[in-house]
Design an enzyme around this catalytic site. Structure first.
Site, short mmCIF file in Angstrom:
data_model
loop_
_atom_site.label_atom_id
_atom_site.label_comp_id
_atom_site.label_asym_id
_atom_site.label_seq_id
_atom_site.Cartn_x
_atom_site.Cartn_y
_atom_site.Cartn_z
N LYS A 115 5.22 -5.47 0.26
CA LYS A 115 3.97 -4.77 0.55
C LYS A 115 3.86 -4.36 2.02
CE LYS A 115 1.05 -8.82 1.50
NZ LYS A 115 -0.20 -9.51 1.16
N ASP A 116 4.67 -4.98 2.89
CA ASP A 116 4.65 -4.65 4.32
C ASP A 116 5.59 -3.50 4.67
OD1 ASP A 116 2.85 -6.67 4.76
OD2 ASP A 116 4.36 -8.14 5.37
N ARG A 135 -8.01 -2.79 1.85
CA ARG A 135 -7.99 -2.87 0.39
C ARG A 135 -8.82 -4.05 -0.10
NH1 ARG A 135 -5.47 -6.28 -2.81
NH2 ARG A 135 -4.28 -7.12 -1.06
N ARG A 136 -8.61 -5.21 0.54
CA ARG A 136 -9.37 -6.39 0.14
C ARG A 136 -10.84 -6.25 0.50
NH1 ARG A 136 -4.69 -10.54 2.31
NH2 ARG A 136 -3.57 -10.78 0.33
N CYS A 176 -0.53 3.04 5.57
CA CYS A 176 -0.93 1.63 5.67
C CYS A 176 -2.43 1.47 5.97
CB CYS A 176 -0.14 0.94 6.77
SG CYS A 176 1.64 0.94 6.49
N ARG A 197 -4.40 -19.31 9.45
CA ARG A 197 -5.58 -18.77 8.78
C ARG A 197 -6.38 -19.89 8.09
NH1 ARG A 197 -3.81 -12.83 6.39
NH2 ARG A 197 -2.43 -12.29 8.13
N ARG A 202 -6.07 -12.71 11.51
CA ARG A 202 -4.65 -12.58 11.81
C ARG A 202 -4.01 -13.97 11.88
NH1 ARG A 202 -2.38 -8.61 14.73
NH2 ARG A 202 -0.49 -9.69 14.04
#
Length: 478
Positions: free
Chosen positions: A266-267, A313-314, A426, A337, A331
């Site tokens: 996904k990156d 997106r989230r 992105c 996190r 981040r």
């Protein structure tokens, strides 16, 4: 006392094997590739031995005169007295002799052998433990490149050139050593990865797959720091998007600093840089996102609370689920996190299930892990997929293709095709998910448009995937 490992030229030399059974056949199999002229004597010879046109077969009892003129003799009968007699006879005539399974009567031993053209590796335990020699051989072979014979031929040609042009011995050694290192390096696959704990785990999964399928190669892990790792505080979209975790790897692949890069799919930018490709993928893990919060916390649809996530997106999908939630940038690696959540900087955070599961931190007793349905939280294209990026047409490209999971590769290809068709970068809040059910494909899209979350999906035959992509994207434009 030990046995010195002489390497003897057997091409055209006369050798005698006394015995015609399984053990004799095994010894013949080991010696034949080295070009010796073999005579086999025994009252009874197995069919395998008799049918070999390169062997001089004498189906009769052994005679003392049979050893005359022989370079070496192997006593492989089941008659201990005859074997001992052959050993004494040969030793009296200074003929090298090997008596199977009788160490004291041997003038030489059969080593465990690895042969690649002119390259021969042999292992011996002096007759004490043949099984150990065999095990050591297997261990060496699993780490030995399968092109050593080719290397030897290449280096022989280069060595002859160096001998003609360089008179000083020390300089010749230095030149040849450098050549060997360069040739050997061709058998080492250099794998680039980030230094985060998750990246190391994902790279370990790739290396394990490669080692299992291709043990003849060496795998060297090259750790790299990306722009995304250096810019730890700013939101990712503010300085380049997800590609900031990949740029350095793509340049290293093009510069031949590394042979293969391991990414979270996904990156990855879409498409890869010219000359590069997603050569393979591992089997996809759980695609869901997870809302994580402390056990003493609870939320309703109308709750006002702070959610940590840097993903557009989230954010747009969370706002649909919890209209009063406040999304703040988050981040750091997964552990960082979770520590920020624990410290109260956020009321909840959103993480990918695949990442927390791979790190084994999906069951902390302090937290609730709420797995979000893909109907409410469609994942990013390539989420939960470990991708292997390589240069096209390279050895690493070939190896990655061979260990690639077919179904996951099909889904990733389709999801990335949707992004390409929509010219989505992105920065855009877009989710794409492809799933397979037998011959059927389901393709779903989520995007934010003028503050609204819009969802679409199409279904059809998986072989018709390009038309499904086209249909999904056409509906989006209408």
């Amino acid at each position: 006392m030990g046995y010195f490992p002489f390497f003897v030229e057997l091409e055209g030399k006369e050798g005698l094997i006394v015995g015609g059974g399984r053990i004799a056949a095994h010894k013949i199999e080991k010696i034949k590739p080295f070009g010796a002229k073999l005579t086999v004597v025994a009252p009874y010879l197995s069919e395998d031995i008799k049918e070999d046109p390169e062997i001089n077969c004498k189906e009769r009892p052994f005679l003392d005169a049979d050893v005359d003129g022989k370079c070496f003799v192997i006593a492989a009968t089941d008659d201990e007295k005859l074997n001992a007699h052959i050993s004494a006879l040969c030793q009296g005539k200074n003929i090298l002799v090997n008596v199977v399974d009788v160490k004291k009567d041997c003038g030489f031993y059969f080593p465990a052998i690895i042969k690649q053209d002119d390259v021969v590796v042999s292992v011996s335990t002096g007759g004490s433990a043949p099984a150990l020699a065999s095990q050591i051989k297997k261990s060496i072979k699993s780490h030995l490149p399968d092109n050593c014979g080719d290397m030897a031929k290449t280096l022989l040609e280069k060595r002859n050139e160096v001998l003609k042009t360089e008179s000083e011995e020390e300089k010749r050694k230095e030149i040849m050593l450098d050549m060997v290192k360069k040739e050997w390096k061709k058998s080492v696959i250099r794998i680039g990865t980030r230094k985060s704990e998750l990246a190391k785990i994902q790279t370990g999964l790739v290396v394990s797959k490669l080692q299992e399928a291709f043990p003849e190669y060496e795998y060297e892990i090259v750790y790299m720091t990306t722009r995304g790792d250096k810019e730890k505080e700013s939101p990712i979209p503010s300085f380049g998007g997800k590609a900031v975790f990949v740029e350095e790897f793509e340049q290293a692949l093009l510069d031949d600093t590394i042979d293969l890069a391991v990414h979270s799919a996904k990156d990855m930018p879409n498409p890869c840089k010219d000359g590069l490709t997603v050569a393979g993928v591992l089997e996809r893990a759980c695609v869901q996102d997870v809302l994580i919060y402390k056990k003493e916390t609870s939320f309703t649809k109308d709750s006002v609370f702070t959610i940590g996530t840097g993903s557009l997106r989230r954010q747009c999908q969370i706002k649909k689920m919890y209209p009063n939630a406040v999304c703040k940038s988050l981040r750091g690696n997964i552990g960082t996190r979770l520590n920020k959540l624990r410290a109260g900087e956020y009321d909840a955070i959103v993480l990918a299930a695949a990442g927390i599961r791979r790190q084994g931190i999906d069951n902390d007793s302090d937290f609730v892990y709420e797995y979000l349905s893909v109907k409410e939280m469609l994942p990013a294209a390539g989420q939960a997929v470990i991708a292997m990026e390589t240069k096209k047409g390279t050895l690493a490209n070939e190896l990655a293709e061979k260990i690639s999971d077919v179904h996951t590769a099909e889904c990733l290809r389709t999801e990335r095709a949707v992004l390409t068709k929509l010219n989505a970068g992105c920065h855009e809040p877009i989710g794409v998910l492809c799933t397979l059910d037998g011959h059927r494909m389901n393709l779903s899209l989520m995007e934010e448009k003028e503050g609204e979350v819009i969802r679409r999906s199409v279904q059809g035959d998986r072989g018709d995937w390009q038309n499904l992509v086209e249909k999904l994207c056409q509906e989006r434009k209408s």
